[in-house]
Design a protein around this motif. Structure first.
Motif: not given
Length: 242
Positions: A117-118, A174, A177-180, A182, A184, A238, A241
């Motif tokens: 994960e992170r 990250t 932004a969320e929803g960019t 992929t 990325l 945008l 994030s």
């Protein structure tokens, strides 16, 4: 400046004119990055485990063994290098999550950054990953350390890694932004001024300004990321994030 086919270009007037110095290296492998600590001393790195060092502004070059000859990790492409001193702490990143460190520029330790994960850590490059160790991040393209503890690495698919312990562990950050959509954009270069402020650049015209704030209670530095463009400067919400 360096490039494909072992090309080396040198300027002595702040980039107004350039002179080719390719013949001084004696190699034809592709170079991917160059870093000079001062006007005379620096490194170039490139494909197939290539690393060269100069002490006289690029008129003579010597090879540097980053990975041992019997190491199954060789050859691997090196994409980025950063020197804190010469000789002194040095860092290289490359293909397959490669992260190499040296205290003196001569003896190097080679790692593969593995993430769950992170949370990420530096594992021995040549060893097969253990169960639960995570996955590596693919190509890492550029690296900069503000001091011996705090550094950043950028790479393919929007990867940004932070370390506050000199490269033993990393946090996968990250910045998009969320929803960019992929995948990325690949982040290809990271540069730093004398005050430690950094700029990340990448595909699709990506420019990210990296600020930093020191903590009063520890050696850790908090980094901030702001998108930049010609119209709004470094205040673009945008696709980055907040």
């Amino acid at each position: 400046a360096v490039g494909k086919g072992g090309v080396v270009l040198r300027s002595s007037n702040a980039g107004v004119t350039w002179r080719e110095h390719t013949e001084y290296t004696g190699v034809t492998e592709d170079f991917n990055d160059v870093y000079f600590f001062d006007a005379r001393r620096g490194y170039v790195v490139g494909e197939n485990g290539l690393a060269l060092v100069t002490n006289n502004a690029g008129f003579n070059w010597g090879s540097v063994a980053i990975t041992p000859e019997d190491d199954p990790a060789t050859p691997v492409a090196f994409y980025g290098i950063h020197l804190q001193r010469f000789p002194g702490p040095s860092f290289i990143v490359g293909a397959d999550g490669l992260f190499s460190m040296s205290e003196d520029g001569e003896e190097w330790d080679n790692y593969k950054i593995m993430c769950v994960e992170r949370l990420c850590k530096a594992s021995v490059f040549a060893q097969a990953p253990e169960d639960g160790e995570g996955v590596h991040l693919g190509a890492l393209r550029s690296v900069r350390f503000k001091d011996t503890s705090n550094g950043l690495i950028v790479g393919d698919n929007g990867v940004v890694l932070l370390t506050s312990d000199g490269g033993e562990t990393f946090e996968l950050v990250t910045v998009f932004a969320e929803g960019t959509p992929t995948p990325l954009p690949n982040l290809t270069h990271l540069d730093m001024d004398h005050l430690g402020f950094m700029v990340i650049t990448g595909e699709q015209g990506i420019v990210i300004h990296v600020g930093h704030t020191s903590r009063a209670d520890s050696d850790k530095i908090d980094f901030t990321f702001l998108g930049c463009n010609l119209v709004e400067g470094c205040n673009v919400p945008l696709p980055f994030s907040a």
